[in-house]
Design a protein around this motif. Structure first.
Motif, PDB file in Angstrom:
ATOM      1  N   GLY A  14       0.790  -1.222   0.000  1.00  0.00           N
ATOM      2  CA  GLY A  14       0.000   0.000   0.000  1.00  0.00           C
ATOM      3  C   GLY A  14       0.822   1.271   0.000  1.00  0.00           C
ATOM      4  N   SER A  18       3.495  -0.189  -6.829  1.00  0.00           N
ATOM      5  CA  SER A  18       2.927  -0.499  -8.148  1.00  0.00           C
ATOM      6  C   SER A  18       2.571   0.774  -8.902  1.00  0.00           C
ATOM      7  CB  SER A  18       1.669  -1.351  -8.031  1.00  0.00           C
ATOM      8  OG  SER A  18       1.875  -2.416  -7.182  1.00  0.00           O
ATOM      9  N   THR A  19       1.998   1.734  -8.188  1.00  0.00           N
ATOM     10  CA  THR A  19       1.593   2.994  -8.828  1.00  0.00           C
ATOM     11  C   THR A  19       2.800   3.681  -9.449  1.00  0.00           C
ATOM     12  OG1 THR A  19      -0.134   3.237  -7.151  1.00  0.00           O
ATOM     13  CG2 THR A  19       0.440   5.221  -8.389  1.00  0.00           C
ATOM     14  N   ASN A 171       6.480   8.431   0.014  1.00  0.00           N
ATOM     15  CA  ASN A 171       5.453   8.703  -0.994  1.00  0.00           C
ATOM     16  C   ASN A 171       4.291   9.470  -0.362  1.00  0.00           C
ATOM     17  OD1 ASN A 171       3.736   8.686  -3.187  1.00  0.00           O
ATOM     18  ND2 ASN A 171       3.133   6.547  -2.932  1.00  0.00           N
ATOM     19  N   ASP A 172       4.524  10.776  -0.211  1.00  0.00           N
ATOM     20  CA  ASP A 172       3.492  11.658   0.323  1.00  0.00           C
ATOM     21  C   ASP A 172       2.762  12.236  -0.893  1.00  0.00           C
ATOM     22  OD1 ASP A 172       1.993  13.477   1.657  1.00  0.00           O
ATOM     23  OD2 ASP A 172       3.616  14.336   2.836  1.00  0.00           O
TER      24      ASP A 172
HETATM   25  N1  LIG Z   1       1.053   9.591  -3.240  1.00  0.00           N
HETATM   26  C1  LIG Z   1      -0.143   9.023  -3.145  1.00  0.00           C
HETATM   27  N2  LIG Z   1      -1.190   9.716  -2.686  1.00  0.00           N
HETATM   28  C2  LIG Z   1      -2.413   9.160  -2.565  1.00  0.00           C
HETATM   29  N3  LIG Z   1      -2.714   7.886  -2.911  1.00  0.00           N
HETATM   30  C3  LIG Z   1      -1.712   7.135  -3.381  1.00  0.00           C
HETATM   31  C4  LIG Z   1      -0.388   7.646  -3.531  1.00  0.00           C
HETATM   32  N4  LIG Z   1       0.396   6.656  -4.032  1.00  0.00           N
HETATM   33  C5  LIG Z   1      -0.400   5.576  -4.195  1.00  0.00           C
HETATM   34  N5  LIG Z   1      -1.667   5.851  -3.817  1.00  0.00           N
HETATM   35  C6  LIG Z   1      -2.827   4.911  -3.791  1.00  0.00           C
HETATM   36  O1  LIG Z   1      -2.591   4.043  -2.674  1.00  0.00           O
HETATM   37  C7  LIG Z   1      -2.995   2.713  -2.989  1.00  0.00           C
HETATM   38  C8  LIG Z   1      -1.805   1.770  -2.789  1.00  0.00           C
HETATM   39  O2  LIG Z   1      -0.856   1.978  -3.832  1.00  0.00           O
HETATM   40  P1  LIG Z   1      -0.183   0.765  -4.596  1.00  0.00           P
HETATM   41  O3  LIG Z   1       0.604   1.318  -5.727  1.00  0.00           O
HETATM   42  O4  LIG Z   1      -1.195  -0.290  -4.917  1.00  0.00           O
HETATM   43  O5  LIG Z   1       0.801   0.211  -3.441  1.00  0.00           O
HETATM   44  P2  LIG Z   1       1.743  -1.055  -3.364  1.00  0.00           P
HETATM   45  O6  LIG Z   1       2.015  -1.524  -4.766  1.00  0.00           O
HETATM   46  O7  LIG Z   1       2.968  -0.566  -2.677  1.00  0.00           O
HETATM   47  O8  LIG Z   1       0.996  -2.064  -2.553  1.00  0.00           O
HETATM   48  C9  LIG Z   1      -3.516   2.718  -4.409  1.00  0.00           C
HETATM   49  O9  LIG Z   1      -4.927   2.774  -4.385  1.00  0.00           O
HETATM   50  C10 LIG Z   1      -2.928   4.004  -5.002  1.00  0.00           C
HETATM   51  O10 LIG Z   1      -3.764   4.553  -5.993  1.00  0.00           O
END
Ligand SMILES: Nc1ncnc2c1ncn2[C@@H]1O[C@H](COP(=O)(O)OP(=O)(O)O)[C@@H](O)[C@H]1O
Ligand SMILES: Nc1nc2c(ncn2[C@@H]2O[C@H](COP(=O)(O)OP(=O)(O)O)[C@@H](O)[C@H]2O)c(=O)[nH]1
Length: 197
Positions: A14, A18-19, A171-172
């Motif tokens: 979270g 991935s994003t 990641n703020d």
């Molecule tokens: N900087 C950010 N601000 C707000 N929401 C974010 C941010 N970065 C990611 N997210 C959201 O947080 C959630 C978790 O991100 P994700 O990329 O799935 O994390 P991971 O791959 O590390 O588990 C997703 O729904 C994404 O859209």
């Protein structure tokens, strides 16, 4: 041997790995290749077998591990995850920067190999924000969410140890985190782009 250095992205579930990674790959077509891990967890809506993960059974993954086909594997939130040698070789054969998305146990195991990646930790601004993002993502049951938060506490502690990561990105603000990620990888990105031209 002379190919680009791989990149390990780690950090709590979270945190935004991935994003950030998907954006990086989209903005730099033909530069990065994703190391497709094996997992025993169920696919989420939209996830593709062979692209996001090799969705597999515990027996099949364990057999591969026993046969020496994996460079690392770890138990996470009740499921088995692992990086096969083939996953990395497939990317390196194309001279692309191989991106691995692994948990902190994977980081420690990869450190025992000769892969020599750049180690990057993506961290959330706080536990509260992490929990909110995980809930809003709507991919986890309450039980799975609690396991991920527990693992996140451990990850956040361990990633503070000096020398584990080359860089820790908070990641703020997504744009700022993405710029930071691009900056660190700029040199490797340029090498791949120059080799192509
Ligand atoms: N900087 C950010 N601000 C707000 N929401 C974010 C941010 N970065 C990611 N997210 C959201 O947080 C959630 C978790 O991100 P994700 O990329 O799935 O994390 P991971 O791959 O590390 O588990 C997703 O729904 C994404 O859209
Ligand atoms: N050690 C290891 N961890 C992995 C591997 N693939 C994924 N992970 C980690 O497993 C955890 C859970 O991943 P996933 O189920 O996709 O959930 P998400 O990170 O919340 O999207 C994350 O911390 C990933 O970094 C792998 O091949 N090896």
């Amino acid at each position: 041997m002379s190919g680009p250095r791989p990149v390990v992205l780690s950090g709590p579930s979270g945190a935004g790995k991935s994003t950030l990674m998907k954006r990086l790959m989209k903005d730099h077509e033909g530069v990065f290749g994703f190391s497709v891990s094996h997992t025993t967890r169920n696919p989420r809506p939209g996830e593709e077998d062979g692209k996001d993960y090799h969705f597999s059974t515990r027996e099949a993954v364990q057999k591969g591990i026993d046969n020496g086909e994996f460079i690392e594997s770890a138990e996470f939130s009740g499921n088995l995850y692992g990086t096969s040698k083939a996953a990395i070789e497939d990317v390196q054969a194309k001279n692309l920067i191989c991106i691995l998305d692994v948990d902190i146990q994977g980081v420690k195991r990869i450190k025992e190999t000769d892969l020599n990646p750049i180690y990057i930790s993506i961290q959330p601004p706080s536990m509260e924000i992490l929990e909110k993002r995980l809930r809003d993502r709507q991919t986890e049951s309450e039980e799975s969410l609690q396991k991920r938060l527990e693992a996140a506490r451990i990850d956040m502690e361990l990633s503070k140890e000096p020398g584990v990561f080359d860089i820790v990105i908070i990641n703020d603000d997504l744009e700022r985190a993405y710029e930071e990620l691009k900056d660190i990888l700029n040199e490797e990105i340029q090498k791949v782009q120059e080799a192509k031209s």
